[in-house]
Design a protein around this motif. Sequence first.
Motif, PDB file in Angstrom:
ATOM      1  N   LEU A  40       9.874   2.867   3.991  1.00 33.41           N
ATOM      2  CA  LEU A  40      11.240   2.541   4.417  1.00 33.41           C
ATOM      3  C   LEU A  40      12.115   2.080   3.257  1.00 33.41           C
ATOM      4  O   LEU A  40      13.273   1.716   3.466  1.00 33.41           O
ATOM      5  CB  LEU A  40      11.204   1.491   5.523  1.00 33.41           C
ATOM      6  CG  LEU A  40      10.845   2.068   6.908  1.00 33.41           C
ATOM      7  CD1 LEU A  40      10.331   0.993   7.840  1.00 33.41           C
ATOM      8  CD2 LEU A  40      12.045   2.758   7.531  1.00 33.41           C
ATOM      9  N   MET A  41      11.575   2.075   2.021  1.00 38.09           N
ATOM     10  CA  MET A  41      12.400   1.729   0.866  1.00 38.09           C
ATOM     11  C   MET A  41      13.560   2.703   0.689  1.00 38.09           C
ATOM     12  O   MET A  41      14.550   2.359   0.045  1.00 38.09           O
ATOM     13  CB  MET A  41      11.565   1.722  -0.412  1.00 38.09           C
ATOM     14  CG  MET A  41      11.020   3.082  -0.784  1.00 38.09           C
ATOM     15  SD  MET A  41      10.176   3.129  -2.365  1.00 38.09           S
ATOM     16  CE  MET A  41      11.532   3.042  -3.499  1.00 38.09           C
ATOM     17  N   GLY A 110       7.043   1.477  10.446  1.00 40.53           N
ATOM     18  CA  GLY A 110       6.489   1.546   9.098  1.00 40.53           C
ATOM     19  C   GLY A 110       5.229   2.390   9.058  1.00 40.53           C
ATOM     20  O   GLY A 110       4.937   3.045   8.064  1.00 40.53           O
ATOM     21  N   GLN A 111       4.471   2.365  10.145  1.00 37.77           N
ATOM     22  CA  GLN A 111       3.235   3.141  10.249  1.00 37.77           C
ATOM     23  C   GLN A 111       3.294   3.985  11.519  1.00 37.77           C
ATOM     24  O   GLN A 111       2.636   3.680  12.522  1.00 37.77           O
ATOM     25  CB  GLN A 111       2.026   2.189  10.303  1.00 37.77           C
ATOM     26  CG  GLN A 111       1.626   1.601   8.971  1.00 37.77           C
ATOM     27  CD  GLN A 111       0.971   2.628   8.062  1.00 37.77           C
ATOM     28  OE1 GLN A 111       0.418   3.619   8.522  1.00 37.77           O
ATOM     29  NE2 GLN A 111       1.041   2.402   6.756  1.00 37.77           N
TER      30      GLN A 111
ATOM     31  N   GLY B 136       4.140  -1.703  11.905  1.00 31.23           N
ATOM     32  CA  GLY B 136       5.311  -1.817  11.032  1.00 31.23           C
ATOM     33  C   GLY B 136       6.633  -1.813  11.767  1.00 31.23           C
ATOM     34  O   GLY B 136       7.646  -1.358  11.230  1.00 31.23           O
ATOM     35  N   PHE B 153       7.948  -2.287   2.034  1.00 36.08           N
ATOM     36  CA  PHE B 153       8.902  -1.181   2.103  1.00 36.08           C
ATOM     37  C   PHE B 153       8.407   0.032   1.316  1.00 36.08           C
ATOM     38  O   PHE B 153       8.900   1.130   1.492  1.00 36.08           O
ATOM     39  CB  PHE B 153      10.263  -1.624   1.560  1.00 36.08           C
ATOM     40  CG  PHE B 153      11.025  -2.477   2.541  1.00 36.08           C
ATOM     41  CD1 PHE B 153      11.804  -1.896   3.526  1.00 36.08           C
ATOM     42  CD2 PHE B 153      10.955  -3.862   2.499  1.00 36.08           C
ATOM     43  CE1 PHE B 153      12.506  -2.664   4.441  1.00 36.08           C
ATOM     44  CE2 PHE B 153      11.652  -4.643   3.409  1.00 36.08           C
ATOM     45  CZ  PHE B 153      12.424  -4.040   4.385  1.00 36.08           C
ATOM     46  N   THR B 171      -1.149  -1.450   2.564  1.00 34.11           N
ATOM     47  CA  THR B 171      -0.514  -0.147   2.442  1.00 34.11           C
ATOM     48  C   THR B 171       0.986  -0.296   2.713  1.00 34.11           C
ATOM     49  O   THR B 171       1.413  -1.353   3.173  1.00 34.11           O
ATOM     50  CB  THR B 171      -1.141   0.828   3.452  1.00 34.11           C
ATOM     51  OG1 THR B 171      -0.404   2.035   3.437  1.00 34.11           O
ATOM     52  CG2 THR B 171      -1.087   0.261   4.865  1.00 34.11           C
ATOM     53  N   LYS B 172       1.748   0.721   2.435  1.00 38.22           N
ATOM     54  CA  LYS B 172       3.176   0.663   2.782  1.00 38.22           C
ATOM     55  C   LYS B 172       3.316   0.658   4.301  1.00 38.22           C
ATOM     56  O   LYS B 172       2.453   1.159   5.019  1.00 38.22           O
ATOM     57  CB  LYS B 172       3.924   1.847   2.175  1.00 38.22           C
ATOM     58  CG  LYS B 172       3.562   3.187   2.779  1.00 38.22           C
ATOM     59  CD  LYS B 172       4.549   4.249   2.356  1.00 38.22           C
ATOM     60  CE  LYS B 172       4.225   5.581   3.003  1.00 38.22           C
ATOM     61  NZ  LYS B 172       3.038   6.251   2.471  1.00 38.22           N
ATOM     62  N   GLY B 173       4.415   0.025   4.760  1.00 34.57           N
ATOM     63  CA  GLY B 173       4.712   0.090   6.185  1.00 34.57           C
ATOM     64  C   GLY B 173       4.040  -0.953   7.051  1.00 34.57           C
ATOM     65  O   GLY B 173       4.062  -0.834   8.267  1.00 34.57           O
ATOM     66  N   VAL B 174       3.424  -1.983   6.453  1.00 32.64           N
ATOM     67  CA  VAL B 174       2.888  -3.074   7.281  1.00 32.64           C
ATOM     68  C   VAL B 174       3.478  -4.406   6.834  1.00 32.64           C
ATOM     69  O   VAL B 174       3.941  -4.547   5.710  1.00 32.64           O
ATOM     70  CB  VAL B 174       1.339  -3.156   7.245  1.00 32.64           C
ATOM     71  CG1 VAL B 174       0.708  -1.887   7.770  1.00 32.64           C
ATOM     72  CG2 VAL B 174       0.837  -3.481   5.846  1.00 32.64           C
TER      73      VAL B 174
END
Lengths: 399, 240
Positions: A40-41, A110-111, B136, B153, B171-174
Amino acid sequence: MFMFEKAVAGSRRYWLWIGALVLVLAIGFACYLRQLADGLMITGLSRDVTWGLYIAQFTFFVGVAASAVMVVLPYYLHNFKAFAKITILGEFLAIAAVVMCMLFIFVDMGQPTRVLNVLLYPTPHSMMFWDMISLGGYLTLNACIALVTLRAEREGAAPPRWIKPVILLSIPWAVSIHTVTAFLYSGLPGRPLWLTAILAPRFLASAFASGPALLILLCLLLGRLTGFSPGREAIQKLAIIVTYATVISVFFVLMEFFTAFYSQIPEHTESLRYMFFGLDGHARLAPWMWTSLLLAAASLVLLLAPRYRHNEKLLAVACGMVFFSLWIDKGIGLIVAAFVPSPLGAVSEYTPTLPELLIVVAIWAVGSLILTVLYKIALSVREGQMFSAAPPAGVKVLL
Amino acid sequence: MTISRQAFLRLSGFSFVVAVARKAIGAGARARWGMAVDAAKCLKRENCTKCIAACHQEHNVPSIPDRAHEVRWLWKEPFDHALAGQVDEYSALRAVPAMLLCNHCENPPCVRVCPTQATWKREDGIVAMDWHRCIGCRYCMAACPYGSRSFNFMDPRPYIHNANAQFPTRTKGVVEKCTFCSERLAVGRPPACVEACPEKALTFGNLNDPQSPLRQLLQARQHMRRRPELGTGPDVFYIA
């Protein structure tokens, strides 16, 4: 399958429109693939403003979905015959809007691959669980009702009796989806902008203004494009619904202002001040919020005066104003501003990025695509049957 | 297998008594972890960030330079931001730094809102997280009135310098946050930040034990909690 054959036979203009929507969708999908890879960056979200356009648009379109009840209730519960031609359009609008809502939630995750965890570990104390249940249920109810009644109409028969209780159930269910959506926000201890018992009523009022306003615009557009005529009485009745709902919605907003600014409790005024005047020199939302306010005021002038409201051109302008005003209010302001200032007093501003905007636009395109196909089916089924003749048998009066 | 009615009743009764007894004994013996931050001691070394460094190193917290996407478990914030409303404009405490972390609330809003129970309250009071279950959605971040939660992010791994192999990376998204060093408590060690502080400004202990140094300290000294009016019951205390 669901009279789908009606959707694949269309004019050149129809296919051009479908093609344009698919193109927009493809661009947004490419952006989403980037979000999937980078996280989401790529959006304008930050650790202070953790929800933005995705969740705000979700909130707004739940309202559009719920507003179908404004045609379903008069038609089925009060046998208001003038809505005979547009009830199915309202139901189809709800279907398209609910699908958009689900997509907006999905792209915010996010996931995303783990999203079914919500069902795998059902958690009744989380409002998000109930939101998933209520949205899924509402989609099923509307799809079922629209399919069954439209099919019966095609056969020239009355719909089966068992559909009546289903229609009855869809009425409180519509109210519930927007109430639960408000509960997502209004039960959080650290966000004073949302911590207000009037949030759910306010959501419903703005929904019953923006949804029917969109339905009026869609009916007028269909009239131009296809010769479909919803009937003057239906449009004017919808206009009255829009008028009342807009008045109530504006009234509710003013009540929020009074409580915050008369009590002068700092944390209750800060987010509102940020929205309209800015905080610490940050005022990115202010032009939007003032636009929303002025559009609401101007639309009320047009709607409240019968002379203007009865003029279909001015009515269309007023409906456009109502829709855009509430789209800003609920589809941007109300969600973003609750995160400003942060719990630590930081004023971080949020601006959506280009890929984020393209993803949002792609979801609108999905909604438009669903709506186009469904309206095409509905109008094709009724061609020759309904535009000339009296309203179809329909479901008999329920009460 | 067949079972007589009498045997069934006897067994049920016995299980019930055991369950109740376990609960009663457990409630008495169970720890409820808490922490006190002594601002005066902390202020002795104004530019010291040893606790933060120890925590972030131990837990593979990425150092992301961009403030918007920053991940933090423990950080410094002046009192007038951290305890807004409790220190007025004439207070000497205003600019004094307070160490902020997850409050491990008694009644945590983040746990209430999480749609997957990826964050939950342990019996010892720690608000724990399952980074493999988190979807997330960031609902917990909207619900936390303390800003104690961070979202990944982006992939955090490129921002972790000399990773600790004993602790998972995310990991990304958590979403992630302080765990009160549950992995250290499990082997009888105090949290990393407490151990790292050269001034012993952080006191960690069992709030359920009246004899614990933490309870003794809270009894002796004036202290504050962040936003007590919200009813979350933070288990981190600030001694002025």
